[in-house]
Scaffold this active site. Sequence first.
Site, mmCIF file in Angstrom:
data_model
loop_
_atom_site.group_PDB
_atom_site.id
_atom_site.type_symbol
_atom_site.label_atom_id
_atom_site.label_comp_id
_atom_site.label_asym_id
_atom_site.label_seq_id
_atom_site.Cartn_x
_atom_site.Cartn_y
_atom_site.Cartn_z
ATOM 1 C CG ASP A 1 33.133 48.674 39.853
ATOM 2 O OD1 ASP A 1 32.579 48.234 40.859
ATOM 3 O OD2 ASP A 1 34.139 48.139 39.338
ATOM 4 C CD GLU B 1 38.308 44.186 42.281
ATOM 5 O OE1 GLU B 1 37.972 43.165 41.686
ATOM 6 O OE2 GLU B 1 37.575 44.757 43.112
HETATM 7 C C1 FRU Z 1 35.215 46.071 41.163
HETATM 8 C C2 FRU Z 1 35.094 45.020 40.095
HETATM 9 C C3 FRU Z 1 36.048 45.307 38.949
HETATM 10 C C4 FRU Z 1 35.395 44.644 37.770
HETATM 11 C C5 FRU Z 1 33.929 44.837 38.069
HETATM 12 C C6 FRU Z 1 33.033 43.722 37.606
HETATM 13 O O1 FRU Z 1 34.092 46.231 41.942
HETATM 14 O O2 FRU Z 1 35.348 43.742 40.648
HETATM 15 O O3 FRU Z 1 37.383 44.892 39.175
HETATM 16 O O4 FRU Z 1 35.774 45.198 36.555
HETATM 17 O O5 FRU Z 1 33.812 44.993 39.475
HETATM 18 O O6 FRU Z 1 31.680 44.035 37.750
#
Ligand code: FRU
Length: 494
Positions: free
Chosen positions: A43, A218
């Site tokens: 992300d 998320e």
């Molecule tokens: C989304 C996610 C988030 C988390 C991160 C961990 O892609 O699962 O919810 O903070 O990636 O790398």
Amino acid sequence: MRFLYFLVGLLVITKLSAQNSELFHEQYRPQYHFTPQKYWTNDPNGLVFQNGVYHLFFQYNPFENKWGHMSWGHATSADLIHWKELPVAILEEDGKMIFSGSAVLDQNNKTGFNEKKNSQPLVAIYTSHTDTLQAQHLAYSNDNGYTWKKYPNNPVLNLNKKDFRDPNVFWYELGKYWVMAVSQPVEQQISFYKSTNLKNWEHLSEFGPRGDLSGVWECPDLMQVPIVGEKEKTKWVLFTSQNSTMQYFVGDFDGIRFLEDNPHTSIHKQDYGTDYYAAVTYHNTKEKQPISIGWINNWEYANEIPTKPWKGAMSIPRKLSVKNINHDWVLIQEPINTLNKLGSNQQMIANVLVTGTKILKQKGKSFKMDFDLYPVAKGTSGLKLAVGGDRYFMIGYDSKKEKIFIDRTNTFNGFSKKFAAINRSDANLKTNEGKIHLKVFFDESIVEIYTDDGMVVFTSQVFPEKNDTGIILFSDGGISRFENIRYQKINSAH
Ligand code: FRU
């Protein structure tokens, strides 16, 4: 002996410069999409604009080319196209990973984190992750994001939950407080909180479950987005990510709760491709318009893609606005203009009627093409790119179903069964006065497609062989007309 040292030194230097000259020339390496020099990213995090500089932080593994040891990598840019990668900003420590989150500029030192006179601290609000607890933490920087300190009194928001993550904070000017949108993944809800110092948070409201409930929720982001053609008027837009795709809601935020306007008979998606996730926005930009960046990959096979020494890329930054179409608010996404800086001379290609296929003389893996397609009445028409041997990536319009689609069945997919299984995706799209307008960006292993000026967007990965550079127009089941065809090679940003 000295001679020996000299020889060893020479060898090391030659090896290093060989490595450097290979960097960014690797097979599949995007040339105008951001990728870290090496290792894994997912992300985008902490998108914040400060003194003419756009900061991009990103989920990063500093040790390996796969997910793990999550920390915040860091890059900066003045134009959102040329990026400079900086040292890792916030590191995993004591087994606590640094999960996704946001960053704000604390202009009036409300946090008290300012250690120097007249500097404005950057503050990161992120999720600290262990196997049993996710809670919201702060870190701050007084040197424009170069070095970071974790706040000693972390956490600032803790519900003692295993899943509670991805805080996204913005300054709510009307109420003179910060608002945090943070995900309750399992409940499929977004919680809103407020704070005047980023340290004490008061609960405001909950949104959801609603819309796409196919996976845990998320990476929320709530932002104010201009309405096309209505100066100064805005709507509030909420983003969530779930199950490898994203959705958005359009409505209003009154300082406490977000209320959706759309009746929600259908799910609204930012992107209908196979590889777009966890997008968040710059709330404060030069353009006074939010700009989003998404992660180009898919959790189903993210660790298996055949790229090295990096894995994962960021999308072209997209300028956001909304438009009301038949009582339905729709998000409009446009690639930022600064990308034009990398374009070579534009070539116009004569209008053409196609039955079967027409091979273009233009070739390449780093270009932009746009055209009007008057599709065949009862068949499929469109564009094939990355063509070589019997391999191609297809962008098509199915007139009977009134659907636009991408299909990568006939591309290299032997590296992952899951990738091979997700070989097609589509979206409803009606022609407008008999045509659709397509804008296609190809960048070595990434295809981004913007139809009808950014109302329906697709982002997908493809892994062509070295000489798979052909471009073909096609029309099955009759004649299609291609007009105003423009081709432009895009030069590397490196
Ligand atoms: C989304 C996610 C988030 C988390 C991160 C961990 O892609 O699962 O919810 O903070 O990636 O790398």
